[in-house]
Design an enzyme around this catalytic site. Structure first.
Site, PDB file in Angstrom:
ATOM      1  N   ASP A 227      28.387 -19.001 -23.525  1.00 59.71           N
ATOM      2  CA  ASP A 227      29.667 -19.841 -23.914  1.00 59.71           C
ATOM      3  C   ASP A 227      30.332 -19.645 -24.036  1.00 59.71           C
ATOM      4  O   ASP A 227      31.347 -18.859 -24.216  1.00 59.71           O
ATOM      5  CB  ASP A 227      28.983 -20.047 -25.561  1.00 59.71           C
ATOM      6  CG  ASP A 227      29.385 -21.578 -25.052  1.00 59.71           C
ATOM      7  OD1 ASP A 227      29.094 -21.777 -25.465  1.00 59.71           O
ATOM      8  OD2 ASP A 227      30.638 -21.789 -26.316  1.00 59.71           O
ATOM      9  N   GLU A 323      25.907 -22.941 -19.197  1.00 60.61           N
ATOM     10  CA  GLU A 323      25.650 -24.178 -19.870  1.00 60.61           C
ATOM     11  C   GLU A 323      25.860 -25.160 -18.027  1.00 60.61           C
ATOM     12  O   GLU A 323      26.743 -24.458 -17.537  1.00 60.61           O
ATOM     13  CB  GLU A 323      26.044 -25.193 -20.512  1.00 60.61           C
ATOM     14  CG  GLU A 323      25.728 -24.600 -21.610  1.00 60.61           C
ATOM     15  CD  GLU A 323      27.070 -24.564 -23.091  1.00 60.61           C
ATOM     16  OE1 GLU A 323      26.629 -25.652 -23.965  1.00 60.61           O
ATOM     17  OE2 GLU A 323      28.061 -24.400 -23.100  1.00 60.61           O
ATOM     18  N   CYS A 376      20.792 -25.462 -34.358  1.00 63.36           N
ATOM     19  CA  CYS A 376      20.591 -24.279 -35.417  1.00 63.36           C
ATOM     20  C   CYS A 376      20.209 -22.790 -34.440  1.00 63.36           C
ATOM     21  O   CYS A 376      19.019 -22.974 -34.119  1.00 63.36           O
ATOM     22  CB  CYS A 376      20.475 -24.329 -36.587  1.00 63.36           C
ATOM     23  SG  CYS A 376      20.576 -22.229 -38.539  1.00 63.36           S
ATOM     24  N   CYS A 379      16.849 -21.762 -37.380  1.00 67.01           N
ATOM     25  CA  CYS A 379      16.049 -22.477 -38.104  1.00 67.01           C
ATOM     26  C   CYS A 379      15.626 -23.772 -36.729  1.00 67.01           C
ATOM     27  O   CYS A 379      13.986 -24.099 -36.825  1.00 67.01           O
ATOM     28  CB  CYS A 379      15.449 -23.227 -39.526  1.00 67.01           C
ATOM     29  SG  CYS A 379      17.160 -24.462 -38.963  1.00 67.01           S
ATOM     30  N   CYS A 395      24.696 -24.975 -41.744  1.00 67.13           N
ATOM     31  CA  CYS A 395      23.667 -25.079 -40.672  1.00 67.13           C
ATOM     32  C   CYS A 395      23.115 -26.219 -42.562  1.00 67.13           C
ATOM     33  O   CYS A 395      22.986 -25.392 -43.497  1.00 67.13           O
ATOM     34  CB  CYS A 395      22.405 -24.681 -40.453  1.00 67.13           C
ATOM     35  SG  CYS A 395      20.595 -24.765 -40.642  1.00 67.13           S
ATOM     36  N   CYS A 398      18.928 -24.738 -43.664  1.00 64.72           N
ATOM     37  CA  CYS A 398      18.765 -22.909 -43.876  1.00 64.72           C
ATOM     38  C   CYS A 398      19.778 -22.815 -44.596  1.00 64.72           C
ATOM     39  O   CYS A 398      21.481 -22.624 -43.666  1.00 64.72           O
ATOM     40  CB  CYS A 398      18.076 -21.975 -43.210  1.00 64.72           C
ATOM     41  SG  CYS A 398      18.814 -22.218 -41.343  1.00 64.72           S
ATOM     42  N   ASP A 405      30.455 -21.079 -31.741  1.00 66.64           N
ATOM     43  CA  ASP A 405      30.340 -20.429 -30.617  1.00 66.64           C
ATOM     44  C   ASP A 405      29.782 -19.216 -30.331  1.00 66.64           C
ATOM     45  O   ASP A 405      28.663 -19.367 -29.190  1.00 66.64           O
ATOM     46  CB  ASP A 405      32.069 -20.134 -29.480  1.00 66.64           C
ATOM     47  CG  ASP A 405      32.526 -21.074 -29.487  1.00 66.64           C
ATOM     48  OD1 ASP A 405      32.347 -22.381 -29.137  1.00 66.64           O
ATOM     49  OD2 ASP A 405      33.029 -20.318 -29.555  1.00 66.64           O
TER      50      ASP A 405
END
Length: 483
Positions: A227, A323, A376, A379, A395, A398, A405
């Site tokens: 990232d 990305e 997330c 989850c 999150c 959860c 990052d």
């Protein structure tokens, strides 16, 4: 032109050397690059002259059959026309024999490529923003560059000189023994050479077909998600759960104070003025050169750091997930544009890609619309919004609380397994199977009525100077129908 295909077991690689030409050699280098620019401008003017002539003839009501024919812009056609004109055209007749034929071929090849890109862009077959028609290159802005594909191109046995056509023996700043040894052993062959003036120096880039063994990486079965950001240049999370932070060196930010000092010094001295014909003073030229050296140092430091980072990543991991960032759109943010440009996101992805192919490893590109920061990593829940100033991912489903990052890097690393399942959120760089954005099923630019494939006369494109003829034909057809 067809792309060169290397022999089995060989790859095409560039060896770049800084040159130390003397005064005579530098004048010859500038003359060759100027000849390439002159040939490019001639080709652009020659092709577009037929466009202007047809437009003028249409105003007199001349029929389609009697109009001036279109001039082709393919490289063989441009070469044939240029060879006929160079002996009589006053722009070339006095001096064209002073330079190698490769200089003029460079300009003609660039012009042919520019017209092809223009036609493909108008036809919707070229990615990126739409391109305009090729324009002439002004002398004060054109980049000095020239390519040699024939003639004597070699590295001398002493490893300190290269020989180029019509330019002769030129000393290199650093020894070229590594390339000479490969050529002597029969594991390398020079295909072409390109000279370019960049960052205040002359460089020679030799395109070489060389035999290269695939380097074995340390962890071939381990995937890493990267990232990219401004606070940290790269946050890397591998499939084993290990996390690494690569600090952002911020080379430009460390030199801004010195650049301001030199810029103020330049502004106080008498510079050039094209409107009045004023020439710059010697003190202005000296101050401007000092400011340029600071810019060159920053660029060299950035290039060195990015190469070391990408080489280290590719030497360790077999699968790298990055990305598909919209860097051009990110640069429109006036608050972060300088930091984003200094980080070099696009260059990092480019280097990771070609170094991965060189090591026989894969590069997975996440879709531009994949919410890596909003998802997330524990989850899989996706947040509706996550502003940029919120640096911690909390999150809602959860108890996961993590740096945003780091969370994005974990999600990218998980996409390496998704790449083989065909879910459409990631893909290898060679195939690029990305997910569709909202509205992707609507008519695109290539399918709209004004940009149908195969329309037009040149390369299947409808060019601006041809639209008037199509409109006139439609008007005549409607008139005949009514009559």
């Amino acid at each position: 032109m067809k792309k060169f295909q290397p022999r089995p077991g060989f790859v095409v690689q560039a060896y770049r050397f800084a040159l130390d030409p003397n005064a005579t050699q530098e004048r010859a280098l500038r003359s060759h690059c100027g000849a390439a620019r002159a040939a490019y401008n001639w080709a652009v003017s020659w092709v577009q002259a037929s466009w202007a002539q047809r437009a003028a003839e249409e105003t007199y009501g001349i029929g389609e059959e009697e109009l001036t024919p279109w001039r082709p812009w393919s490289l063989p056609a441009l070469r044939k026309a240029f060879n006929e004109a160079k002996r009589t055209d006053p722009r070339f007749a006095p001096w064209w024999e002073e330079n190698s034929k490769e200089a003029y071929s460079t300009g003609l090849a660039n012009a042919a490529a520019a017209f092809d890109n223009y036609a493909k862009s108008k036809n919707g077959k070229r990615k990126g923003r739409r391109m305009g028609a090729p324009r002439r290159k002004p002398k004060r802005k054109a980049r000095l560059s020239c390519r040699f594909t024939t003639g004597t191109i070699r590295v001398e046995t002493d490893g300190r000189h290269v020989t180029l056509p019509r330019l002769g023996l030129i000393r290199v700043h650093e020894r070229a023994d590594s390339l000479h040894n490969r050529i002597a052993a029969g594991t390398a062959r020079i295909l072409s050479a390109t000279v370019r003036h960049e960052r205040g120096r002359w460089f020679a880039s030799l395109q070489v077909e060389t035999k290269r063994e695939i380097a074995r990486v340390a962890r071939p079965d381990t995937a890493v998600g990267i990232d990219l950001g401004v606070k940290h240049l790269a946050v890397m999370a591998d499939s084993t759960g290990e996390i690494r932070y690569e600090p952002n060196p911020k080379h430009l930010e460390g030199s801004l104070k010195l650049l301001r000092l030199h810029s103020r010094r330049v502004s106080r001295r008498r510079g050039p003025d094209r409107r009045t014909g004023q020439k710059p003073s010697k003190r202005w030229e000296k101050a401007n050169a000092e400011r340029g050296r600071v810019h060159h140092q920053v660029a060299n430091l950035r290039t060195d750091a990015l190469h070391k980072l990408t080489t280290r990543i590719r030497a360790e991991y077999g699968i790298v997930v990055v990305e598909d960032l919209n860097v051009a759109g990110m640069l429109k943010n006036r608050r972060l544009a300088r930091q984003i440009a200094d980080a070099g996101f696009g260059e990092i992805r480019r280097q990771l890609t070609y170094k991965g192919r060189r090591n026989g490893c894969s590069t997975v590109v996440a879709s531009r619309w994949y919410p890596s920061s909003k998802t997330c990593s524990n989850c899989g829940a996706v947040k509706a919004k996550l502003p940029l100033h919120v640096r911690v991912f909390d999150c809602d489903e959860c108890p996961l609380v993590m740096d945003r990052d780091e969370n994005a890097a974990h999600n990218l690393a998980a996409l390496a397994a998704t790449d083989t399942t065909g879910t459409g959120v990631a893909g290898d760089l060679d195939t690029q199977p990305v997910s569709k954005p909202r509205g992707a099923d609507r008519k695109t630019r290539a399918t709209r009525s004004g940009h149908k494939a195969g329309a037009g006369r040149a390369g299947g494109a409808t060019l601006p100077h041809q639209r008037r003829e199509e409109a006139r034909d439609r008007t005549q057809a409607e008139a005949l129908t009514l009559w």
